[in-house]
Design a protein around this motif. Structure first.
Motif, PDB file in Angstrom:
ATOM      1  N   GLY A  99      25.627  27.511   2.500  1.00 22.60           N
ATOM      2  CA  GLY A  99      26.257  26.337   1.701  1.00 22.60           C
ATOM      3  C   GLY A  99      27.514  26.857   1.205  1.00 22.60           C
ATOM      4  O   GLY A  99      28.297  27.751   1.610  1.00 22.60           O
ATOM      5  N   ASN A 100      27.648  25.900   0.023  1.00 28.73           N
ATOM      6  CA  ASN A 100      29.177  26.347  -0.708  1.00 28.73           C
ATOM      7  C   ASN A 100      28.967  26.820  -2.004  1.00 28.73           C
ATOM      8  O   ASN A 100      29.814  27.212  -2.758  1.00 28.73           O
ATOM      9  CB  ASN A 100      29.794  24.928  -0.823  1.00 28.73           C
ATOM     10  CG  ASN A 100      29.938  24.219   0.457  1.00 28.73           C
ATOM     11  OD1 ASN A 100      30.510  24.520   1.410  1.00 28.73           O
ATOM     12  ND2 ASN A 100      29.202  23.277   0.609  1.00 28.73           N
ATOM     13  N   SER A 101      27.582  26.914  -2.658  1.00 33.99           N
ATOM     14  CA  SER A 101      27.380  27.362  -4.000  1.00 33.99           C
ATOM     15  C   SER A 101      25.979  27.882  -4.063  1.00 33.99           C
ATOM     16  O   SER A 101      25.147  27.619  -3.338  1.00 33.99           O
ATOM     17  CB  SER A 101      27.735  26.194  -5.003  1.00 33.99           C
ATOM     18  OG  SER A 101      26.759  25.171  -4.681  1.00 33.99           O
ATOM     19  N   THR A 248      21.627  33.390  -2.592  1.00 36.19           N
ATOM     20  CA  THR A 248      22.793  34.155  -3.381  1.00 36.19           C
ATOM     21  C   THR A 248      24.174  33.371  -3.215  1.00 36.19           C
ATOM     22  O   THR A 248      24.323  32.269  -2.097  1.00 36.19           O
ATOM     23  CB  THR A 248      23.037  35.374  -2.676  1.00 36.19           C
ATOM     24  OG1 THR A 248      23.823  36.211  -3.684  1.00 36.19           O
ATOM     25  CG2 THR A 248      23.382  35.622  -1.463  1.00 36.19           C
ATOM     26  N   ALA A 249      25.107  33.627  -3.932  1.00 39.31           N
ATOM     27  CA  ALA A 249      26.531  32.891  -3.961  1.00 39.31           C
ATOM     28  C   ALA A 249      27.592  33.797  -4.879  1.00 39.31           C
ATOM     29  O   ALA A 249      27.501  35.096  -4.415  1.00 39.31           O
ATOM     30  CB  ALA A 249      26.508  31.612  -4.587  1.00 39.31           C
ATOM     31  N   GLY A 259      27.519  29.789  -0.473  1.00 39.77           N
ATOM     32  CA  GLY A 259      26.205  30.034  -1.067  1.00 39.77           C
ATOM     33  C   GLY A 259      25.371  30.440   0.426  1.00 39.77           C
ATOM     34  O   GLY A 259      25.809  29.904   1.363  1.00 39.77           O
ATOM     35  N   CYS A 260      24.440  31.100   0.194  1.00 37.13           N
ATOM     36  CA  CYS A 260      23.265  31.176   1.169  1.00 37.13           C
ATOM     37  C   CYS A 260      21.893  31.367   0.836  1.00 37.13           C
ATOM     38  O   CYS A 260      21.657  31.851  -0.076  1.00 37.13           O
ATOM     39  CB  CYS A 260      24.074  32.327   2.238  1.00 37.13           C
ATOM     40  SG  CYS A 260      23.653  33.952   1.699  1.00 37.13           S
ATOM     41  N   GLY A 281      29.486  24.591   4.944  1.00 36.78           N
ATOM     42  CA  GLY A 281      28.580  25.786   5.162  1.00 36.78           C
ATOM     43  C   GLY A 281      29.050  26.463   6.310  1.00 36.78           C
ATOM     44  O   GLY A 281      29.080  26.121   7.348  1.00 36.78           O
ATOM     45  N   GLY A 282      29.307  28.021   6.085  1.00 37.97           N
ATOM     46  CA  GLY A 282      29.611  28.767   6.868  1.00 37.97           C
ATOM     47  C   GLY A 282      31.047  28.731   7.341  1.00 37.97           C
ATOM     48  O   GLY A 282      31.422  29.506   8.543  1.00 37.97           O
ATOM     49  N   ASN A 283      31.658  28.269   6.425  1.00 37.58           N
ATOM     50  CA  ASN A 283      33.249  28.084   6.793  1.00 37.58           C
ATOM     51  C   ASN A 283      33.820  29.230   7.175  1.00 37.58           C
ATOM     52  O   ASN A 283      33.375  30.246   6.501  1.00 37.58           O
ATOM     53  CB  ASN A 283      33.991  27.392   5.612  1.00 37.58           C
ATOM     54  CG  ASN A 283      35.642  27.722   5.613  1.00 37.58           C
ATOM     55  OD1 ASN A 283      36.100  28.629   5.302  1.00 37.58           O
ATOM     56  ND2 ASN A 283      36.009  26.266   6.015  1.00 37.58           N
TER      57      ASN A 283
END
Length: 387
Positions: A99-101, A248-249, A259-260, A281-283
């Motif tokens: 994700g992103n955060s 985590t992020a 974030g993942c 997510g995963g950019n």
């Protein structure tokens, strides 16, 4: 009009910013437009793990930018796949959702725990235990998971299904398990926003045992504690346990939003096609930056983090105006005689940027901060505390 005044006029008033504009930086130093120098002891609240404008990170990001900056999750990309492989190999886990955060990572973990509970025990198995003084994010659901009433007051009704145990009190956890249909327990090994409170090994191992005995998903929130911050790759590794889900992020991206949610063999297949998703997510650019961070956090680097931590503890434990020091690795809280906000304000005047957490001064320097820079900052903090 100055950028500070423009910001005050046009940016939502959600931050009590210090009256400082950061123009540029290098390593553990930041500079205002007029050239004033600051030692950065906050690293963007634990984000710039290798400092500002780190060459290795910068080159990895620029190289990926010249290839492709984004594609949807309908297609595969090398940085996303390689980062997931790296995280699983380093943790022994099985699958990653990006994700992103940190909040998004925790949202995913909550979904995993609730779907696991529903699949195994029925739809009413949906309660998640978190700890008092925890902090898990700013979305309505992660805010509901957060065990601090002050964050709940303005945003009722909260998402239901969260109860809060007392940190380091296993009886408190066991009572909640007994009285609720619990699918997950989520903890931070070191509560950052809650005051840099460290959980005991007995408590963390006890939570693991409860989860094993009751078939409950154990989630460890490593948003702030992860990626080398505590002297191990992830804080749970200091405790001799393995979670079912790790989030985590922050420091993972080195300054880019990522974030993942990392899942083990018990949870890797809980989510299926269409159960969850994320546009960014995963950019590939964020993933390339994250790879450049994780690949450098080896045993030698982590030993340096531990040595720096030991230095700070020793330098401050008997210092004038310091009541106590808490934390782990380079995630530190200083209980000061003077109000923490006053200490931080005076440190800023003297060129050292610190943070607060509850009633403590909080330090989250870059993990690779040079020893001489760290010592200079600690001496300034000691000087201010002694007043």
């Amino acid at each position: 009009m100055s950028n500070i005044n423009i910001d005050k006029e046009f940016v939502a008033n959600t931050y009590a910013r210090f009256p400082i504009e950061i123009s540029y930086g290098n390593g553990s130093y930041l500079y205002s437009p007029d050239g004033k120098e600051y030692i950065d002891m906050g690293s963007g609240i634990g984000v710039t793990a290798f400092g500002i404008a780190d060459e290795h990170w910068k080159n990895a990001v620029i190289e990926q930018l010249s290839k492709v900056q984004h594609t949807s999750n309908l297609y595969y990309t090398e940085p996303c796949a390689q980062l997931a492989k790296m995280l699983c190999e380093r943790t022994g886990m099985k699958k990653v959702f990006f994700g992103n955060s940190g909040a998004e990572a925790n949202e995913c973990a909550i979904k995993v725990a609730r779907k696991y509970g529903a699949d195994k025990k029925g739809n009413d198995c949906n309660v998640i235990i978190t700890l008092k003084n925890s902090f898990h994010g700013r979305t309505l659901t992660t805010l509901s998971a957060t065990g601090q009433d002050k964050f709940h007051e303005l945003f009722q009704p909260l998402t239901t299904g969260f109860v809060h145990a007392i940190a380091n009190d296993l009886d408190s956890v066991q009572k909640l398990v007994k009285n609720n249909n619990v699918c997950g327990i989520m903890i931070e090994c070191v509560q950052g926003e809650g005051g840099v409170n460290v959980l005991t090994k007995e408590f963390v191992k006890g939570v693991r045992e409860i989860c094993d005995n009751q078939d409950i998903i154990m989630i460890v929130d490593e948003v702030q504690t992860g990626n080398g911050r505590t002297g191990e790759l992830y804080a749970y590794m200091n405790y001799g346990i393995k979670p079912d889900v790790v989030t985590t992020a922050k420091g993972l991206g080195g300054g880019l939003p990522i974030g993942c949610c990392i899942m083990n063999e018990k949870t890797e297949n809980v989510l299926s096609f269409g159960d969850h998703g994320s546009t960014f997510g995963g950019n590939p650019v964020c993933s390339a930056g994250a790879i450049s961070v994780i690949e450098r956090i080896d045993e030698s680097f982590l030993n340096e983090v531990k040595l720096k931590s030991e230095y700070v503890f020793n330098a401050l434990k008997n210092a004038s105006g310091v009541e106590s020091v808490s934390g782990m690795g380079l995630m530190l809280g200083i209980k000061t005689v003077r109000p923490a906000k006053d200490v931080v304000a005076e440190c800023i005047e003297k060129g050292v940027l610190c943070l607060t957490a509850k009633d403590k001064v909080r330090l989250l320097p870059a993990l690779n901060i040079p020893f001489e820079t760290l010592k200079k900052a600690i001496e300034t903090i000691k000087e201010v505390c002694a007043k």
